[in-house]
Write a protein that holds these residues in place. Sequence first.
Motif, short mmCIF file in Angstrom:
data_model
loop_
_atom_site.label_atom_id
_atom_site.label_comp_id
_atom_site.label_asym_id
_atom_site.label_seq_id
_atom_site.Cartn_x
_atom_site.Cartn_y
_atom_site.Cartn_z
N UNK A 26 0.87 -1.18 0.00
CA UNK A 26 0.00 0.00 0.00
C UNK A 26 0.91 1.24 0.00
N UNK A 27 0.78 2.11 -0.99
CA UNK A 27 1.64 3.31 -1.02
C UNK A 27 1.45 4.14 0.25
N UNK A 28 2.59 4.58 0.84
CA UNK A 28 2.58 5.36 2.08
C UNK A 28 2.85 6.83 1.77
N UNK A 29 2.24 7.72 2.56
CA UNK A 29 2.56 9.16 2.39
C UNK A 29 4.05 9.44 2.55
N UNK A 30 4.74 8.65 3.39
CA UNK A 30 6.19 8.83 3.58
C UNK A 30 6.93 8.85 2.25
N UNK A 31 6.46 8.02 1.34
CA UNK A 31 7.15 7.84 0.06
C UNK A 31 7.01 9.07 -0.82
N UNK A 32 6.03 9.93 -0.51
CA UNK A 32 5.89 11.17 -1.28
C UNK A 32 7.13 12.05 -1.11
N UNK A 33 7.83 11.92 0.02
CA UNK A 33 9.08 12.66 0.24
C UNK A 33 10.12 12.23 -0.80
N UNK A 34 10.16 10.94 -1.09
CA UNK A 34 11.11 10.41 -2.08
C UNK A 34 10.78 10.98 -3.46
N UNK A 35 9.50 11.01 -3.78
CA UNK A 35 9.05 11.60 -5.05
C UNK A 35 9.48 13.06 -5.12
N UNK A 36 9.24 13.81 -4.04
CA UNK A 36 9.59 15.25 -4.02
C UNK A 36 11.07 15.45 -4.34
N UNK A 37 11.92 14.63 -3.72
CA UNK A 37 13.36 14.79 -3.92
C UNK A 37 13.74 14.53 -5.38
N UNK A 38 13.18 13.48 -5.97
CA UNK A 38 13.49 13.19 -7.37
C UNK A 38 12.99 14.32 -8.27
N UNK A 116 19.03 9.13 -13.06
CA UNK A 116 18.54 8.96 -11.69
C UNK A 116 18.04 7.53 -11.51
N UNK A 117 18.42 6.91 -10.40
CA UNK A 117 17.82 5.64 -9.98
C UNK A 117 17.13 5.91 -8.65
N UNK A 118 15.85 5.57 -8.57
CA UNK A 118 15.09 5.79 -7.35
C UNK A 118 14.51 4.46 -6.91
N UNK A 119 14.37 4.28 -5.59
CA UNK A 119 13.75 3.04 -5.11
C UNK A 119 13.21 3.20 -3.70
N UNK A 120 12.07 2.57 -3.49
CA UNK A 120 11.62 2.26 -2.13
C UNK A 120 11.77 0.76 -1.99
N UNK A 121 12.98 0.32 -1.62
CA UNK A 121 13.23 -1.13 -1.58
C UNK A 121 12.63 -1.74 -0.32
N UNK A 206 14.04 10.04 2.86
CA UNK A 206 14.72 9.97 1.56
C UNK A 206 16.21 10.24 1.78
N UNK A 207 17.05 9.33 1.30
CA UNK A 207 18.50 9.48 1.41
C UNK A 207 19.04 9.42 0.00
N UNK A 208 19.93 10.32 -0.34
CA UNK A 208 20.44 10.30 -1.71
C UNK A 208 21.94 10.58 -1.77
N UNK A 209 22.52 10.22 -2.91
CA UNK A 209 23.93 10.47 -3.16
C UNK A 209 24.18 10.53 -4.65
N UNK A 210 25.33 11.11 -5.00
CA UNK A 210 25.68 11.30 -6.41
C UNK A 210 26.91 10.47 -6.74
N UNK A 211 26.83 9.76 -7.85
CA UNK A 211 27.95 8.92 -8.24
C UNK A 211 29.09 9.80 -8.75
N UNK A 212 30.31 9.51 -8.32
CA UNK A 212 31.44 10.38 -8.70
C UNK A 212 31.73 10.28 -10.21
#
Length: 212
Positions: A26-38, A116-121, A206-212
């Motif tokens: 079930x999609x959670x509101x928490x995951x909307x933060x991940x969407x916002x960041x992307x 960009x690679x995004x995931x809610x694993x 949401x945690x993110x990083x950039x590949x060098x």
Amino acid sequence: MVPVAYITGSRAFGRLDLEVTPDVLVPRPDTEVVVDVVVELAPQGAAIADWGTGSGAIALSVADLRADVAVVALERSPEALAVARRNLAAHPPLGTRVRMLESDGMAAVAGERFDVVVSNPPYLVPEDLDAFPALRHEPVAALVAGPLGTEDHERVIHEAMAVLAPGGLVVLEAGEGQAEAVAGIFTAAGFADLGSRADLAGIPRAIWGRMP
Ligand code: GLN
């Protein structure tokens, strides 16, 4: 108790109304933060991969909010993918910019390049299922990683490194208390420009990083 979304067969996620069945989380509101960041960080015209799309919530929302991007939604469960594909079909304007593929991790797009690679694993540990009985109705494969809870974050980051363009971004959802561990995986893999954003409960989500 059976989640209400499985009874009604739908759940609002951001601007979208999505079909949900017991084959998908079930999609959670928490995951909307991940969407916002992307939505905020993806470069113009970005190619974006959503690792383990489930209902398609992240992939469809990002494509809905950023008309310039193309999204590939990857899902290893054929039953979940069928739900995601119906959600795509229910939003025809997105049809030209979202592809949905059955894929174990990045396998189906191994030769492609993404910005960009995004995931809610899955990020729970097996004991969480005992602690939170409400979760028992949801697909365990979408919820539980391994004994650490961060096994799939590590997998996504390493698979992403094979398909990301230089400077590419990985954006991951993390569970409560996992932010430091996930940041540590990014750092160990050589990622820089790490960031995090909290959900409405103040939990870094949401945690993110950039590949060098
Ligand atoms: N957010 C879900 C929960 O805490 C877990 C989702 C996941 O494992 N990705 O119930």
